[in-house]
Design a protein around this motif. Structure first.
Motif, PDB file in Angstrom:
ATOM      1  N   CYS A 169       0.830  -1.211   0.000  1.00  0.00           N
ATOM      2  CA  CYS A 169       0.000   0.000   0.000  1.00  0.00           C
ATOM      3  C   CYS A 169       0.857   1.251   0.000  1.00  0.00           C
ATOM      4  N   LEU A 197      -4.105   5.029  -0.897  1.00  0.00           N
ATOM      5  CA  LEU A 197      -4.676   3.681  -0.810  1.00  0.00           C
ATOM      6  C   LEU A 197      -5.268   3.239  -2.146  1.00  0.00           C
ATOM      7  N   THR A 227      -3.312   0.130  -3.163  1.00  0.00           N
ATOM      8  CA  THR A 227      -3.952  -1.145  -2.829  1.00  0.00           C
ATOM      9  C   THR A 227      -3.925  -2.156  -3.975  1.00  0.00           C
TER      10      THR A 227
END
Length: 468
Positions: A67, A250, A254
């Motif tokens: 992340c 994020l 991610t």
């Protein structure tokens, strides 16, 4: 025509930026190498425990660290676009993210460490592996903090501090391993658990060294206090906690984190599936995996350098230059992969001997290193392709490709070849290595196709995609 696909100027920049990255990554991987080799010399059971626990530690820890991998391209784009002050603000948001992710992941490691018998492990091996997990998990916040600070510096193409500090961490890890594994200076013998304790010490040592370096470097003082109190309402460049920016990190990070998880978890699950076949099978497979992780630092360094250079070029709106950077990176990755594969084949017996004195384990590892050499050829291409796509902030596609390559193609094929007689007699660890090669070859082809699509866009469209 050759200059369209390869630039000697960019190759020299790759050397200047990438060599310190390579040395830093080698130092970090050297810790895993030291854990495996030193526990292997201690006894096979300790090495098997580190292998099994590492198969859980690596994918989950990389899920959190992944992340943070949005930070280097975002920092490079801000610096390339002439906004280094915003890179400092980005650093502070990364610290918030590090704190939250560490709490979640450490809770998971603690819970799973007491339940390893559900994977079919023998009680003694499960207890050893659980102890290793409970020891090393305390180093996770330190390592993530180190990655955060390193990412900030990479945005400025400054990679040498992480190299020096990484080498210092390795220099601390090896003697700590020796003392804690074998119980020197009056300490009890801790075996596999000692490796986890030594790694935790080393991770926090690296984080504190990087923190000290940034606090004292005069280059960044004009940006204001990099580590200003996190709970004040606003700073010079925005709120101390910028929820929108954290969510953007994020959103970009991610998918890449999931891609890392899918890849590493394939290796982790394969080690667990092979565990019932005995210590020799697990240990031999672990040697091939560990050596593979060691030499993977070459394509990984190229990948990280490509992310920095592509991100910097796109931040400065130099689209054609970004294309040359990408093609140069791919060319270098193929050249290095061929050289490493040839050396692996030539010296495979000596490589296995470094890890173990057990004749049966060494024989299996020597055989598996042949497949590992072939694996490197496709691994270099896929790793470099991922790095280039990260420089474009084009990470969502990475997670889909990785899931398809590793879990739809690689894992089922590996289970069939390794543990069943469906197509051929069960091949054990060899079956998984064949599956690795097929899975990564599929992934590499998909990444190159995606890169070709991006390079076909107009310059305005490419820059706009990065700014979203």
């Amino acid at each position: 025509m050759f200059q369209k696909y390869f630039s000697w100027t960019e190759a020299r920049r790759f050397y200047a930026i990438g060599l310190p990255i390579f040395i830093a990554q080698m130092a970090q991987t050297g810790m895993t190498f030291a854990d495996t080799a030193m526990t292997g010399q201690y006894n096979a059971e300790a090495m098997a425990a580190v292998a099994v626990a590492g198969s859980i530690w690596a994918p989950v820890a990389l899920l959190g660290i992944g992340c943070l991998l949005a930070l280097p391209p975002l920092s490079a784009q801000l610096v390339g676009g002439g906004r280094p002050d915003r890179a400092a603000h980005l650093l502070r948001q990364g610290l918030w993210l590090t704190f939250g992710l560490s709490l979640v992941l450490m809770s998971f490691f603690y819970a799973i460490s007491f339940r390893l018998r559900i994977f079919g492990l023998e009680p003694a091996l499960a207890d050893l592996a659980g102890g290793y997990l409970r020891a090393i998990m305390w180093g996770l916040p330190g390592f993530m903090f180190f990655v955060n600070l390193r990412s900030f510096l990479e945005g400025f193409s400054r990679t040498r501090p992480a190299m020096v500090i990484g080498l210092m961490g390795l220099a601390l890890n090896v003697p700590c391993n020796y003392v804690l594994i074998y119980g020197k200076f009056g300490l009890p013998q801790m075996g596999a658990v000692g490796c986890g304790v030594a790694s935790s010490f080393s991770f926090w040592f690296m984080a504190l060294c990087m923190f000290h370096y940034l606090r004292r470097d005069p280059q960044y003082r004009h940006m204001g206090p990099l580590f200003a109190p996190l709970f004040t309402r606003r700073g010079e460049n925005g709120p101390r906690f910028d929820g929108a920016l954290v969510l953007r990190v994020l959103r970009i990070g991610t998918p890449g984190a999931l891609a890392l998880f899918f890849e590493v978890s394939l290796f982790a699950v394969s080690a667990i599936i092979l565990a019932p076949l005995g210590t020799v099978m697990v240990a031999g497979h672990q040697i091939a995996l560990n050596f593979g992780a060691l030499v993977f630092m070459v394509p990984l360094s190229l990948s990280m350098t490509a992310t920095i250079r592509v991100g910097h070029c796109l931040g400065a709106r130099q689209v054609e230059k970004a294309k040359v950077v990408a093609r140069t990176a791919l060319t270098l990755s193929v050249a290095f992969a061929v050289c490493i594969a040839c050396c692996t084949v030539a010296f495979r017996q000596g490589i296995a001997g470094i890890y173990t004195k057990d004749a049966a384990v060494a024989a299996l590892a020597t055989h598996l290193l042949l497949f590992q050499a072939a694996y490197q050829l496709v691994d270099g291409l896929q790793a470099t392709g991922i790095g280039i796509l990260r420089g474009h902030n084009d990470t969502r596609i990475i997670s889909f490709i990785c899931f398809g390559a590793y879990w739809i193609v690689g894992l089922p094929l590996g289970v069939i070849l390794a543990r069943t007689d469906l197509f051929v007699p069960a091949m054990g660890a060899v079956g998984f290595w064949i599956a690795y090669i097929v899975a990564l070859g599929f992934g590499a082809a998909c990444y190159l196709a995606r890169l070709r699509f991006l390079h076909g866009l107009t310059p305005e469209a490419m820059v706009q995609r990065v700014r979203r």
